[in-house]
Motif scaffolding. Structure first.
Motif, mmCIF file in Angstrom:
data_model
loop_
_atom_site.group_PDB
_atom_site.id
_atom_site.type_symbol
_atom_site.label_atom_id
_atom_site.label_comp_id
_atom_site.label_asym_id
_atom_site.label_seq_id
_atom_site.Cartn_x
_atom_site.Cartn_y
_atom_site.Cartn_z
ATOM 1 N N MET A 1 33.249 61.930 43.168
ATOM 2 C CA MET A 1 32.089 60.579 43.372
ATOM 3 C C MET A 1 31.001 60.768 43.811
ATOM 4 N N LYS A 2 30.496 60.462 42.651
ATOM 5 C CA LYS A 2 28.304 60.466 43.224
ATOM 6 C C LYS A 2 28.457 59.321 43.314
ATOM 7 N N GLY B 1 23.889 56.157 34.622
ATOM 8 C CA GLY B 1 24.741 57.133 35.826
ATOM 9 C C GLY B 1 25.269 58.180 34.480
ATOM 10 N N LYS B 2 25.690 57.631 33.936
ATOM 11 C CA LYS B 2 26.589 59.112 33.194
ATOM 12 C C LYS B 2 25.126 60.129 32.927
ATOM 13 N N ASN B 3 24.432 60.032 32.213
ATOM 14 C CA ASN B 3 23.343 61.638 31.809
ATOM 15 C C ASN B 3 22.522 61.971 33.274
ATOM 16 N N GLU B 4 22.552 61.188 34.324
ATOM 17 C CA GLU B 4 22.164 61.547 35.811
ATOM 18 C C GLU B 4 23.451 62.541 36.093
ATOM 19 N N VAL B 5 24.047 62.323 35.952
ATOM 20 C CA VAL B 5 25.431 63.580 36.363
ATOM 21 C C VAL B 5 25.531 64.140 35.383
ATOM 22 N N GLU C 1 35.737 62.665 37.508
ATOM 23 C CA GLU C 1 37.239 63.139 37.069
ATOM 24 C C GLU C 1 37.865 62.613 36.123
ATOM 25 N N ASN C 2 37.478 61.256 35.704
ATOM 26 C CA ASN C 2 37.612 60.257 35.171
ATOM 27 C C ASN C 2 36.704 59.950 34.394
ATOM 28 N N GLY C 3 36.142 60.795 33.420
ATOM 29 C CA GLY C 3 35.364 60.525 32.222
ATOM 30 C C GLY C 3 34.468 60.284 32.728
ATOM 31 N N TYR C 4 33.633 60.370 33.698
ATOM 32 C CA TYR C 4 32.655 59.922 34.614
ATOM 33 C C TYR C 4 32.644 58.414 33.931
ATOM 34 N N ALA C 5 33.651 57.900 34.673
ATOM 35 C CA ALA C 5 33.182 56.618 34.512
ATOM 36 C C ALA C 5 33.109 55.375 35.969
ATOM 37 N N VAL C 6 31.430 54.986 35.028
ATOM 38 C CA VAL C 6 30.683 54.595 36.197
ATOM 39 C C VAL C 6 30.807 52.856 36.837
#
Length: 114
Positions: free
Chosen positions: A1-2, A37-41, A20-25
């Motif tokens: 997690m980030k 959040g998704k794009n940043e990771v 690990e869970n489809g980049y769930a935010v």
């Protein structure tokens, strides 16, 4: 997690991105926070602001910026391109200073009239 702090609006939501869970935010208060959040990771991008030399204007430097974000890892290389630029006034806001910066499709544009 980030864990991140969203910079899309002034709220500064504290986001958690589960890679690990489809980049769930979680922690976002709006859909823009989820997208950020998704794009940043996955592939962080930034809009660059800087200045270039200009002659014949009111000031010796002209503010410029990219017209859309570019990949974060290209920022320093893109900034080096600006060192060689010297414009001559008049320059209008929105004029393209450098086209297609490093093949990203983004342009450096003038951020004010001079």
């Amino acid at each position: 997690m980030k864990e991140l702090i969203c910079i899309v609006c002034p709220k500064g939501c504290h986001l958690t991105v589960d890679e690990e869970n489809g980049y769930a935010v979680s922690g976002n208060n709006c859909p823009r926070g989820e997208e950020y959040g998704k794009n940043e990771v996955i592939a962080p991008k930034r809009t660059i602001t800087s200045t270039v030399k200009v002659s014949g204007g009111l000031y010796p430097r002209l503010p410029v910026k990219t017209d859309k974000p570019i990949p974060k890892e290209l920022i320093f290389e893109a900034m080096k391109l600006l060192d060689a630029v010297e414009l001559t006034a008049p320059v209008k806001v929105g004029d393209v200073v450098i086209e297609n910066v490093l093949g990203t499709g983004a342009n450096f544009i003038a951020a004010r009239n001079m």
